[in-house]
Design a protein around this motif. Structure first.
Motif, PDB file in Angstrom:
ATOM      1  N   ALA A 108       0.848  -1.205   0.000  1.00 42.54           N
ATOM      2  CA  ALA A 108       0.000   0.000   0.000  1.00 42.54           C
ATOM      3  C   ALA A 108       0.882   1.253   0.000  1.00 42.54           C
ATOM      4  O   ALA A 108       0.620   2.217  -0.722  1.00 42.54           O
ATOM      5  N   TYR A 109       1.952   1.223   0.796  1.00 42.47           N
ATOM      6  CA  TYR A 109       2.860   2.370   0.874  1.00 42.47           C
ATOM      7  C   TYR A 109       3.555   2.587  -0.466  1.00 42.47           C
ATOM      8  O   TYR A 109       3.645   3.701  -0.974  1.00 42.47           O
ATOM      9  N   SER A 110       4.023   1.475  -1.043  1.00 41.50           N
ATOM     10  CA  SER A 110       4.726   1.546  -2.312  1.00 41.50           C
ATOM     11  C   SER A 110       3.801   2.078  -3.419  1.00 41.50           C
ATOM     12  O   SER A 110       4.196   2.930  -4.219  1.00 41.50           O
ATOM     13  N   ARG A 111       2.547   1.594  -3.419  1.00 47.19           N
ATOM     14  CA  ARG A 111       1.574   2.037  -4.421  1.00 47.19           C
ATOM     15  C   ARG A 111       1.328   3.539  -4.299  1.00 47.19           C
ATOM     16  O   ARG A 111       1.230   4.253  -5.277  1.00 47.19           O
ATOM     17  N   LEU A 112       1.278   3.988  -3.039  1.00 48.80           N
ATOM     18  CA  LEU A 112       0.999   5.398  -2.774  1.00 48.80           C
ATOM     19  C   LEU A 112       2.097   6.307  -3.320  1.00 48.80           C
ATOM     20  O   LEU A 112       1.834   7.401  -3.808  1.00 48.80           O
ATOM     21  N   THR A 113       3.346   5.833  -3.248  1.00 47.27           N
ATOM     22  CA  THR A 113       4.442   6.664  -3.730  1.00 47.27           C
ATOM     23  C   THR A 113       4.479   6.717  -5.253  1.00 47.27           C
ATOM     24  O   THR A 113       4.999   7.649  -5.831  1.00 47.27           O
ATOM     25  N   ARG A 114       3.900   5.671  -5.909  1.00 48.74           N
ATOM     26  CA  ARG A 114       3.976   5.607  -7.372  1.00 48.74           C
ATOM     27  C   ARG A 114       2.727   6.117  -8.063  1.00 48.74           C
ATOM     28  O   ARG A 114       2.793   6.524  -9.225  1.00 48.74           O
ATOM     29  N   ALA A 115       1.583   6.073  -7.367  1.00 44.97           N
ATOM     30  CA  ALA A 115       0.300   6.335  -8.040  1.00 44.97           C
ATOM     31  C   ALA A 115       0.191   7.762  -8.593  1.00 44.97           C
ATOM     32  O   ALA A 115       0.737   8.704  -8.020  1.00 44.97           O
ATOM     33  N   GLN A 116      -0.502   7.862  -9.710  1.00 46.35           N
ATOM     34  CA  GLN A 116      -0.864   9.174 -10.254  1.00 46.35           C
ATOM     35  C   GLN A 116      -1.970   9.716  -9.358  1.00 46.35           C
ATOM     36  O   GLN A 116      -2.888   8.973  -9.002  1.00 46.35           O
ATOM     37  N   MET A 117      -1.893  10.979  -8.993  1.00 44.92           N
ATOM     38  CA  MET A 117      -2.929  11.519  -8.115  1.00 44.92           C
ATOM     39  C   MET A 117      -3.528  12.783  -8.684  1.00 44.92           C
ATOM     40  O   MET A 117      -2.823  13.767  -8.871  1.00 44.92           O
TER      41      MET A 117
END
Ligand code: ADP
Length: 281
Positions: A108-117
């Motif tokens: 979840a942490y890793s996804r958060l750093t990579r996700a387009q927001m």
């Protein structure tokens, strides 16, 4: 002596021009080095994130096998195992569950750093309602009392990330309680110029001032898993999420006297505040 005067000025100007050129060259060199270094750092960061993601992902498969065989052992041979062996088996299962949670949190942490927001107007009433639903079971088992301020404002944010952030804060407020004391949690807000300060206040165990910074880092925990379960990633997700939404987060607390975690986010529709262009982050 006009000749001397003009010669003197000529020398000064030449020196200065030379010095300016050298300075410009140095500046260009420095800028180039900063650009190269930033690109290198960016690349290393991306590689590290990809590594975290794939390792976390790959660790799941052997873990599932371990869990599966522990379960099979229990089901097929459970009646032939003595009490000690049963305890060992339970420890294997508990550790596997703990590792599974850790991997999920890391992902979840890793996804958060990579996700387009994409940041857009986000109604805090809906965010809090969704976060509430995520921790509903915890509320029921702890007998917690929750007071939520009515008519929360609308902020500029990424709704799913903000729901996760608020749910993590609520979950902690429900977890880090003084034994025997039912949690009392208040969600309130204050307007600060063009920003909204959203707070989650609890009556829990509190945090000593010297630990209040480090708890936002990955894996930082102030207690053993036996006392309070967890992975130490919840607040890292909160901080990373808020940082990606261009907000700020902090805590005000005293040991034994509860905590107030606060989030500062731009107020939607405030003068001079508009959502950033789509896909800007
Ligand atoms: P976890 O909840 O998995 O331990 P977090 O990153 O969410 O991890 O929190 C890190 C640490 O910060 C916790 O282990 C706890 O020591 C402290 N903490 C977080 N929230 C609270 C709270 N509301 N009250 C007291 N301590 C807290």
């Amino acid at each position: 002596m006009p000749g001397w005067a003009s010669w003197g000025i000529g020398v000064d100007v030449t020196d200065r021009t030379q010095a300016q050129r050298t300075l410009q060259d140095l500046n260009t060199l420095l800028e180039q080095r900063v650009t190269d270094r930033t690109a290198q750092l960016e690349e290393t960061n991306q590689e590290l994130q990809a590594f975290t993601y794939s390792v976390s992902h790959d660790l799941r498969a052997p873990l599932r096998v371990m869990q599966g065989f522990a379960q099979a052992l229990q089901e097929d041979y459970g009646d032939r195992l003595d009490e000690m062996a049963q305890t060992y088996l339970q420890s294997i299962t508990n550790s596997a569950i703990q590792m599974d949670t850790l991997i999920s949190d890391l992902l979840a942490y890793s996804r958060l750093t990579r996700a387009q927001m994409e940041l857009r107007p986000t109604d805090l009433n809906q965010v809090v309602a969704q976060a509430y639903r995520q921790v509903q079971a915890q509320i029921a088992t702890t007998g917690a009392a929750l007071a939520i301020a009515p008519q929360l404002p609308t902020v500029i944010a990424h709704a799913p990330t903000l729901v996760q952030v608020v749910a993590n804060l609520l979950s902690n407020a429900l977890k880090f309680v003084i034994p025997g004391t039912p949690p009392q949690i208040t969600i309130e807000f204050a307007l600060q110029e063009n920003q909204v300060c959203l707070s989650v206040r609890d009556n829990g165990i509190g945090i000593a001032p010297e630990h209040q910074q480090r708890i936002f880092r990955v894996f930082e925990r102030l207690h053993g898993v036996e006392t309070y379960p967890g992975t130490g990633i919840g607040l890292a997700i909160v901080e990373k999420g808020i940082e990606r939404m261009r907000g700020r987060v902090g805590v005000a607390s005293q040991l034994g006297a509860g905590s107030r975690f606060w989030l500062l986010l731009p107020l939607s529709g405030a003068a001079g505040i508009s959502p950033p262009s789509p896909g800007a982050l």
